[in-house]
Design a protein around this motif. Sequence first.
Motif, PDB file in Angstrom:
ATOM      1  N   ARG A  82      -8.573   0.613   9.883  1.00 10.75           N
ATOM      2  CA  ARG A  82      -7.447   0.339   9.000  1.00 10.75           C
ATOM      3  C   ARG A  82      -7.895   0.574   7.566  1.00 10.75           C
ATOM      4  O   ARG A  82      -9.087   0.675   7.287  1.00 10.75           O
ATOM      5  N   CYS A  83      -6.909   0.609   6.672  1.00 10.78           N
ATOM      6  CA  CYS A  83      -7.225   0.573   5.252  1.00 10.78           C
ATOM      7  C   CYS A  83      -6.408  -0.540   4.610  1.00 10.78           C
ATOM      8  O   CYS A  83      -5.403  -0.994   5.170  1.00 10.78           O
ATOM      9  N   LEU A  84      -6.866  -0.988   3.460  1.00  9.18           N
ATOM     10  CA  LEU A  84      -6.174  -2.039   2.719  1.00  9.18           C
ATOM     11  C   LEU A  84      -5.737  -1.478   1.377  1.00  9.18           C
ATOM     12  O   LEU A  84      -6.551  -0.940   0.626  1.00  9.18           O
ATOM     13  N   LEU A 105     -11.444  -4.251   8.720  1.00  6.90           N
ATOM     14  CA  LEU A 105     -10.861  -2.915   8.620  1.00  6.90           C
ATOM     15  C   LEU A 105     -11.521  -1.931   9.578  1.00  6.90           C
ATOM     16  O   LEU A 105     -11.116  -0.767   9.640  1.00  6.90           O
ATOM     17  N   TRP A 116      -2.325   1.095   7.564  1.00  6.05           N
ATOM     18  CA  TRP A 116      -2.629   0.350   6.345  1.00  6.05           C
ATOM     19  C   TRP A 116      -2.103  -1.078   6.430  1.00  6.05           C
ATOM     20  O   TRP A 116      -1.134  -1.391   7.123  1.00  6.05           O
ATOM     21  N   THR A 117      -2.792  -1.932   5.696  1.00 11.56           N
ATOM     22  CA  THR A 117      -2.352  -3.294   5.398  1.00 11.56           C
ATOM     23  C   THR A 117      -2.193  -3.366   3.890  1.00 11.56           C
ATOM     24  O   THR A 117      -2.909  -2.698   3.152  1.00 11.56           O
TER      25      THR A 117
END
Length: 229
Positions: free
Chosen positions: A32-34, A140, A60-61
């Motif tokens: 994931r990416c933030l 992530l 994404w978050t």
Amino acid sequence: MSARWLEVAPGVFAGRHAELDQTIGLVVGTGRCLVVDSGTDEVHGADILAAVRERAAVPWTLVITHAHFDHFFGTAAFLPCPLWAHARCREVIEADGEEQRRDWAARYRSKGEPELARRLEAARLVPPTDVFTDRVRIDLGGRAVELIHPGLGHTDHDVVVHVPDAGVVFAGDLVEQGAPPQVGPDAEPAHWPSTMDNVLALGASVIVPGHGEPVDPAFVVAQRDELAR
């Protein structure tokens, strides 16, 4: 909107936007990416998301650092996704979001920027889906980030994003470069210096402000001392 994206550490980016001298964050993991803050409106948010997709081929978050309009009115462009913030941030967005929209749309029109006013008026108001009050860890994939409420300062609900393996902190508007920190009616100036001490105690070598260029700890110390005076 055009932006200049800086890679401040491997897989950690600061997106520099001309409007309000704003800085958006991106932390990329393997799963994931933030994204740190969503911008001023949905057009701005879509521009940020396009830049995220260029740098990360993962879901994404989103985290909102605090409930000032330029940090959350672009959120709808990112949906669907998890949306994190401090619990008070959600309360302020729900209570004051429409008033902020009206005030800033009027301000843009008075400055001769009707297009920015129209974009803000058209943006959907999206409250956070996931909230916390102290800190939370987000995996992530290959790296974890910490969302931390370090204390009272620019607001009563500021959140910083700590990337321990990169030595980076996204400080939101607790730190500003290029202009003095904005001490508005919802600020807590008596507590702000000690809150900055808590940010410094994280030991990051790069601090990314909510507005302005990335800075080092010495800059934050000087700004803390200025606020204390």
